[in-house]
Design an enzyme around this catalytic site. Structure first.
Site, short mmCIF file in Angstrom:
data_model
loop_
_atom_site.label_atom_id
_atom_site.label_comp_id
_atom_site.label_asym_id
_atom_site.label_seq_id
_atom_site.Cartn_x
_atom_site.Cartn_y
_atom_site.Cartn_z
N SER A 437 24.19 -37.22 -9.22
CA SER A 437 24.46 -36.03 -8.41
C SER A 437 25.81 -36.15 -7.70
CB SER A 437 23.31 -35.82 -7.43
OG SER A 437 23.35 -34.52 -6.89
N ASP A 553 20.05 -31.90 -12.06
CA ASP A 553 20.47 -32.93 -11.11
C ASP A 553 19.92 -34.32 -11.46
OD1 ASP A 553 20.77 -34.53 -8.75
OD2 ASP A 553 21.03 -32.69 -7.61
#
Length: 686
Positions: A437, A553
């Site tokens: 991320s 993510d």
């Protein structure tokens, strides 16, 4: 004795486990047996009986001498060569226990105890052993009960030694450097790599120089180097001021020199944990013998058309041999002027092979003449691009790679920049970096050569809400509320069109497969694609389609990618976790409640500037993000258990979307890394 056995060994076609006996002199066998401490109490007469009945057995490189769980049938003493004791784990991987070389012995425990062998033993080089069969050994012990009692007493001590061996995972490593043409930088690499091995491992290192750059005695005239008690070797080596030893020898091209290689390697590994062999720039029988007997081969080629072409022909020649050395060969590209120019992929296409390491050109002003005592470039310029890669090679050989895992956390992930600034300032070199991320974006920027100061300048571009909101392109709610085109443009301004092959530091980026909830690790391709997938917060950013997979993510499946580094063989791991744990969340809520009571629930401008009372669960997105962070918190804590050091830059007041106060988080990361600096320096000594 040994010469006749070597001739037998060279005549073998490669069949596994040959039990060929060679008639030899009694005194030569006795010399071998006298090196076995277990037999020290037998006396001259019994030792002669063992020598008379003992067999000289020759094995080729890779032969299996004994198998785990097989009954013990003999005691083996190593005359020359190198062998490895190992077991195969349930996972399919191997665990190495110890290495045997000239003068060592094995097989005594099952011989004395009646148990089976506790490990497999295979040859790492062509080896010659003296084999004492069980029947002969038992007959000798039965002749004198006092001798038997003495041997059994020594057995108890040997059991303790074997227990220690079972937990050792270290063996000497022989590395050969070879190139198709002179002028590739091979010899420069050799002197820098041995200096790095000393500094990174603090273990004995030998540079075995066959390159011919210095006058040296022919190998065929140095018989004492491959036999005896090591005095000849000590008298022949040169002790350098940089901590490693150097042995200069002239390597001929005929069979006589080829026969000397395995015994020589067997002798030098008795005293050195790492032996780096600088080979001549020609293919011959003796050079091929060195390559065959090595554990690792580095083929060095210059970033020029002629060198690349000649190296391609060399690789084809090596592949034609009956016993291929290519599986253990790695390619090194030298004299690369700048990042991504030319692309590594172009050189790989010309070579037809993958390149393992890329070495930058050393500036002319930093090239010193070869005088024997010159200071290697890695010592004088340890943080330059060339030195950085050579240090990583040394750490990889020494199993002391250093990795940095950058976790998710949205705006909190800006703290990674501050922590990296401390690593840079203290010259703490990292060999591999992995990110999830927000950590993926910071990891990619750093891996492509951007400093912490440069990354902070980029972060300050979006300081303030107005600048941050310009990066967002809302879309009609569907797979996300933000399309991500402007974010992609912003990412291009950071990493351009670079690929994983263009990075200064090896990089791994984690994303998640939406359909299977599996971790997806990017290690090749364009950086922009991997980053865009890894930062795609579900429900906020539109997912990324990649090879029929829908990616979101990386923090969903692996919020702090410590395990990614561990699987890559990194043994020293630094993790940065910016996700608050449950206790920290409770403390933050307690402080907020007190602040609400103190202000009567009124949110003043001063309070907003501190970030307090902003992250209230009044929207669906905030509720979702809080739920996701609660889940990630537990996963991150568990992931960090495997790390050696965990840096936790958790400001008291922080919210996931607070990208318009980057300096607050960067400063927090710097403070958190400084707090653990003594431990960092202990983990990664300068």
């Amino acid at each position: 004795m040994i010469e006749s056995a070597r001739r037998l060994l060279l005549s073998k076609s490669g069949a596994q486990g040959c039990d060929c006996t060679v008639v030899t002199k009694m005194d030569e066998k006795l010399q071998v047996l006298e090196q076995v401490p277990l037999l020290a109490s037998l006396g001259e007469e019994l030792m002669k009986d063992l020598a008379a009945g003992g067999e000289i057995v020759a094995f080729k490189k890779g032969d299996l001498v004994v198998r785990e769980d097989d009954p013990g049938d003999a005691l083996y003493a190593v005359i020359s060569g190198r062998l490895q004791a190992y077991t195969r784990l349930g996972s399919g991987h191997e665990r190495v226990f110890t290495t045997y070389s000239n003068g060592d012995y094995f097989g005594e425990m099952p011989l004395l105890s009646g148990e089976t062998h506790w490990c497999n033993v295979r040859t790492l080089n062509d080896s010659i052993l003296l084999k004492i069969p069980r029947e002969l050994f038992d007959a000798v012990l039965r002749r004198d009960p006092r001798v038997a009692a003495s041997v059994l007493g020594r057995m108890g001590h040997r059991i303790k030694e074997l227990r220690a061996e079972k937990y050792r995972a270290k063996c000497s490593t022989i590395i050969s450097l070879f190139s198709a043409l002179p002028g590739t930088g091979k010899t420069t690499l050799a002197t820098n790599l041995v200096a790095s091995l000393v500094r990174e491992t603090h273990e004995p290192v030998l540079l075995l120089d066959f390159s011919g750059r210095r006058s040296a005695a022919p190998l065929t005239r140095r018989d004492r180097l491959s036999s005896g008690n090591g005095h000849a070797l000590e008298e022949s080596v040169v002790h350098t001021p940089h901590g490693y030893d150097r042995l200069d020898l002239e390597l001929g091209q005929d069979a006589a020199d080829a026969e000397k290689i395995a015994p020589l390697f067997g002798r030098v590994v008795k005293q050195y944990d790492y032996v780096l062999v600088d080979l001549p720039n020609r293919v011959s029988r003796s050079v091929f013998s060195c390559l065959l007997q090595s554990d690792q081969i580095y083929v060095v080629t210059k970033n020029e058309a002629e060198s690349l072409g000649q190296t391609r022909e060399l690789l084809r020649d090596l592949e034609k041999h009956a016993v291929s050395v290519m599986p253990k060969a790695k390619l090194i590209l030298t004299s690369v002027q700048e990042l991504g120019t030319p692309r590594v992929e172009e050189a790989e296409r010309k070579l037809g092979q993958q390149i393992a390491y890329v070495l930058a050109r050393i500036p002319e002003a930093d090239i010193q003449p070869e005088q024997g005592n010159e200071s290697p470039y890695v010592v004088r310029r340890p943080m330059e691009a060339y030195s950085f890669v050579v240090r990583r090679m040394a750490r990889e050989l020494g199993n002391v790679l250093v990795g940095l895992a950058l976790g998710s956390g949205a705006a909190r992930g800006l703290a990674h920049i501050g922590a990296i600034r401390v690593l840079e300032r203290e010259k703490i070199a990292v060999d591999v970096v992995a990110g999830s991320s927000m950590g993926a974006l910071i990891a990619a920027a750093w891996a492509t050569g951007k400093s912490a100061d440069e990354m902070e300048e980029i972060a300050l571009r979006v300081k303030g809400r107005r600048a941050f909101l310009k990066l967002l392109d809302p879309m009609f709610p569907g797979s996300g509320i933000i399309r991500g085109l402007k974010i992609t443009d912003f990412l291009y301004s950071i990493v351009d069109d670079l690929t994983f092959g263009d990075t200064v530091i090896p990089l791994k980026i984690v994303a998640s497969d939406l359909n299977t909830m599996e971790e997806v690790v990017f290690e090749q391709g364009k950086l922009i694609d991997a980053i865009r997938a890894s930062i795609s917060i579900p429900g906020v950013f539109r997912p990324v389609l990649n090879d029929s997979r829908t990616l979101i993510d990386g923090g969903i499946t692996n919020p702090v990618p410590v395990s990614v580094l561990a699987r890559a063989g990194v043994s020293r791991i630094i993790a940065i976790n910016t996700i608050p744990n449950i206790d920290e969340m409770k403390e933050r809520e307690r402080c907020r409640a007190e602040l609400r009571r103190a202000t009567g629930g009124i949110v003043t401008k001063a309070v907003r500037e501190t970030g307090a009372l902003v992250d209230t669960p009044t929207s669906i997105i905030n509720i979702y993000m809080r739920s996701m962070h609660a889940m990630q918190s537990r996963m991150a804590e568990q992931a960090c258990v495997e790390a050696d050091i965990v840096i936790r830059p958790i400001p008291r007041e922080s919210v996931w979307y607070d990208f318009y106060h980057p300096d607050r988080y960067i400063r927090c990361g710097e403070e958190a890394a400084t707090a653990v600096l003594p431990r960092l320096k202990e983990l990664v000594p300068a």
